[in-house]
Design a protein around this motif. Sequence first.
Motif, PDB file in Angstrom:
ATOM      1  N   SER A   1       0.830  -1.218   0.000  1.00 23.81           N
ATOM      2  CA  SER A   1       0.000   0.000   0.000  1.00 23.81           C
ATOM      3  C   SER A   1       0.856   1.256   0.000  1.00 23.81           C
ATOM      4  CB  SER A   1      -0.974  -0.008   1.170  1.00 23.81           C
ATOM      5  OG  SER A   1      -0.278   0.074   2.389  1.00 23.81           O
ATOM      6  N   VAL A   2       1.990   1.212   0.707  1.00 21.08           N
ATOM      7  CA  VAL A   2       2.898   2.370   0.700  1.00 21.08           C
ATOM      8  C   VAL A   2       3.463   2.573  -0.705  1.00 21.08           C
ATOM      9  CG1 VAL A   2       5.145   3.173   1.543  1.00 21.08           C
ATOM     10  CG2 VAL A   2       3.462   2.318   3.145  1.00 21.08           C
ATOM     11  N   GLU A   3       3.877   1.483  -1.351  1.00 19.96           N
ATOM     12  CA  GLU A   3       4.406   1.590  -2.707  1.00 19.96           C
ATOM     13  C   GLU A   3       3.343   2.100  -3.673  1.00 19.96           C
ATOM     14  OE1 GLU A   3       5.873  -2.285  -3.659  1.00 19.96           O
ATOM     15  OE2 GLU A   3       7.653  -2.082  -2.375  1.00 19.96           O
ATOM     16  N   ASP A   4       2.136   1.578  -3.564  1.00 18.40           N
ATOM     17  CA  ASP A   4       1.048   2.036  -4.432  1.00 18.40           C
ATOM     18  C   ASP A   4       0.723   3.511  -4.180  1.00 18.40           C
ATOM     19  OD1 ASP A   4       0.868  -0.437  -5.586  1.00 18.40           O
ATOM     20  OD2 ASP A   4      -0.892  -1.082  -4.420  1.00 18.40           O
ATOM     21  N   THR A   5       0.731   3.898  -2.921  1.00 21.65           N
ATOM     22  CA  THR A   5       0.464   5.292  -2.587  1.00 21.65           C
ATOM     23  C   THR A   5       1.532   6.200  -3.176  1.00 21.65           C
ATOM     24  OG1 THR A   5      -0.613   4.608  -0.533  1.00 21.65           O
ATOM     25  CG2 THR A   5       0.099   6.900  -0.683  1.00 21.65           C
ATOM     26  N   GLU A   6       2.804   5.803  -3.051  1.00 21.67           N
ATOM     27  CA  GLU A   6       3.883   6.607  -3.623  1.00 21.67           C
ATOM     28  C   GLU A   6       3.744   6.703  -5.140  1.00 21.67           C
ATOM     29  OE1 GLU A   6       7.495   4.794  -2.281  1.00 21.67           O
ATOM     30  OE2 GLU A   6       7.290   5.577  -0.245  1.00 21.67           O
ATOM     31  N   ARG A   7       3.422   5.596  -5.799  1.00 23.42           N
ATOM     32  CA  ARG A   7       3.227   5.606  -7.244  1.00 23.42           C
ATOM     33  C   ARG A   7       2.077   6.526  -7.634  1.00 23.42           C
ATOM     34  NH1 ARG A   7       2.224   0.131  -8.152  1.00 23.42           N
ATOM     35  NH2 ARG A   7       3.905  -0.508  -6.828  1.00 23.42           N
ATOM     36  N   ASN A   8       0.984   6.456  -6.905  1.00 20.43           N
ATOM     37  CA  ASN A   8      -0.168   7.304  -7.205  1.00 20.43           C
ATOM     38  C   ASN A   8       0.143   8.776  -6.971  1.00 20.43           C
ATOM     39  OD1 ASN A   8      -1.778   5.165  -7.988  1.00 20.43           O
ATOM     40  ND2 ASN A   8      -2.625   4.868  -5.946  1.00 20.43           N
ATOM     41  N   VAL A   9       0.886   9.068  -5.910  1.00 19.10           N
ATOM     42  CA  VAL A   9       1.269  10.458  -5.638  1.00 19.10           C
ATOM     43  C   VAL A   9       2.150  10.980  -6.767  1.00 19.10           C
ATOM     44  CG1 VAL A   9       2.670  11.907  -4.099  1.00 19.10           C
ATOM     45  CG2 VAL A   9       0.965  10.376  -3.139  1.00 19.10           C
ATOM     46  N   GLN A  10       3.101  10.159  -7.224  1.00 20.86           N
ATOM     47  CA  GLN A  10       3.965  10.584  -8.333  1.00 20.86           C
ATOM     48  C   GLN A  10       3.145  10.817  -9.594  1.00 20.86           C
ATOM     49  OE1 GLN A  10       6.941   7.532  -8.597  1.00 20.86           O
ATOM     50  NE2 GLN A  10       8.132   8.329  -6.874  1.00 20.86           N
ATOM     51  N   LYS A  11       2.185   9.945  -9.889  1.00 21.16           N
ATOM     52  CA  LYS A  11       1.337  10.135 -11.060  1.00 21.16           C
ATOM     53  C   LYS A  11       0.514  11.405 -10.936  1.00 21.16           C
ATOM     54  CE  LYS A  11       0.766   5.285 -12.388  1.00 21.16           C
ATOM     55  NZ  LYS A  11      -0.201   4.180 -12.490  1.00 21.16           N
ATOM     56  N   GLN A  12      -0.024  11.660  -9.749  1.00 21.30           N
ATOM     57  CA  GLN A  12      -0.817  12.868  -9.536  1.00 21.30           C
ATOM     58  C   GLN A  12       0.042  14.112  -9.683  1.00 21.30           C
ATOM     59  OE1 GLN A  12      -2.660  12.335  -5.723  1.00 21.30           O
ATOM     60  NE2 GLN A  12      -4.315  11.064  -6.532  1.00 21.30           N
ATOM     61  N   GLN A  13       1.263  14.069  -9.132  1.00 22.87           N
ATOM     62  CA  GLN A  13       2.160  15.216  -9.257  1.00 22.87           C
ATOM     63  C   GLN A  13       2.525  15.460 -10.713  1.00 22.87           C
ATOM     64  OE1 GLN A  13       5.381  14.188  -6.614  1.00 22.87           O
ATOM     65  NE2 GLN A  13       4.356  15.054  -4.819  1.00 22.87           N
ATOM     66  N   GLU A  14       2.759  14.405 -11.469  1.00 26.05           N
ATOM     67  CA  GLU A  14       3.070  14.543 -12.891  1.00 26.05           C
ATOM     68  C   GLU A  14       1.876  15.103 -13.644  1.00 26.05           C
ATOM     69  OE1 GLU A  14       5.201  14.497 -16.354  1.00 26.05           O
ATOM     70  OE2 GLU A  14       5.924  14.222 -14.319  1.00 26.05           O
ATOM     71  N   SER A  15       0.678  14.632 -13.318  1.00 24.69           N
ATOM     72  CA  SER A  15      -0.530  15.149 -13.967  1.00 24.69           C
ATOM     73  C   SER A  15      -0.728  16.619 -13.638  1.00 24.69           C
ATOM     74  CB  SER A  15      -1.752  14.361 -13.515  1.00 24.69           C
ATOM     75  OG  SER A  15      -1.653  13.027 -13.908  1.00 24.69           O
ATOM     76  N   ILE A  16      -0.523  16.991 -12.392  1.00 20.97           N
ATOM     77  CA  ILE A  16      -0.671  18.390 -11.986  1.00 20.97           C
ATOM     78  C   ILE A  16       0.373  19.251 -12.685  1.00 20.97           C
ATOM     79  CG2 ILE A  16      -0.424  19.982 -10.033  1.00 20.97           C
ATOM     80  CD1 ILE A  16      -1.758  17.811  -8.308  1.00 20.97           C
ATOM     81  N   ARG A  17       1.618  18.767 -12.772  1.00 20.14           N
ATOM     82  CA  ARG A  17       2.685  19.530 -13.434  1.00 20.14           C
ATOM     83  C   ARG A  17       2.347  19.725 -14.912  1.00 20.14           C
ATOM     84  NH1 ARG A  17       6.754  18.757 -16.547  1.00 20.14           N
ATOM     85  NH2 ARG A  17       6.614  16.502 -16.522  1.00 20.14           N
ATOM     86  N   GLN A  18       1.847  18.702 -15.565  1.00 20.47           N
ATOM     87  CA  GLN A  18       1.488  18.826 -16.971  1.00 20.47           C
ATOM     88  C   GLN A  18       0.260  19.708 -17.146  1.00 20.47           C
ATOM     89  OE1 GLN A  18       1.049  14.901 -18.531  1.00 20.47           O
ATOM     90  NE2 GLN A  18       3.256  14.518 -18.610  1.00 20.47           N
TER      91      GLN A  18
END
Length: 192
Positions: A127-144
């Motif tokens: 769950s920690v790994e999935d959360t980190e992956r999701n946070v990175q995806k969200q940050q990338e989406s927000i940056r784009q």
Amino acid sequence: MYPYSKSVTPAVRTHLEAQNAFLNDVSKSIFNSFQQFSNLNMQLAQTLLEETTIASQQLLTADQQTDAASAVASRAQPVADKLRAYQQHLSTLAADTQVDLSRVTEEHVKETAQTANALAQEVARTSVEDTERNVQKQQESIRQFTDPFTKNSGKRGNGSEPPRGSASMQSGSGGNAQGGSPEGGKGTGKPA
């Protein structure tokens, strides 16, 4: 033992196998107790049937009422003794079943607790790994989303590229539109 899909992690597999072993042993213990209980009931039924047959036979062969009453009274004591023995066997069976279930539980508690702990750690790590992956995806989406031109720099909003030279004509010809010289100096506004 059982085929698992590849998506099942080893922690889940060991925990399921430990739970399965525990439930199998509990089931064996319970079914063994039911079998003994059934055997005890069959013995009781057989004994009561024998006593009833003997009492009926004595009643049918009795010549007088006093003989019939003494035959029934003589059979009452053995039936009561057999019912008392049945009750004792039943109490012993219940105690043995409780001891057996306690033994099975004690044997499996340690292993089941260890596998449950390993499974909980695996779930937490995943769950920690999935959360980190999701946070990175969200940050990338927000940056784009906030800077859409970094990925498609040089393209227009409709996805096409601007015509060549049009940007330079617009910026370099600003002085010519007002009648000035191409060098960018101010003109008089009169044709030369």
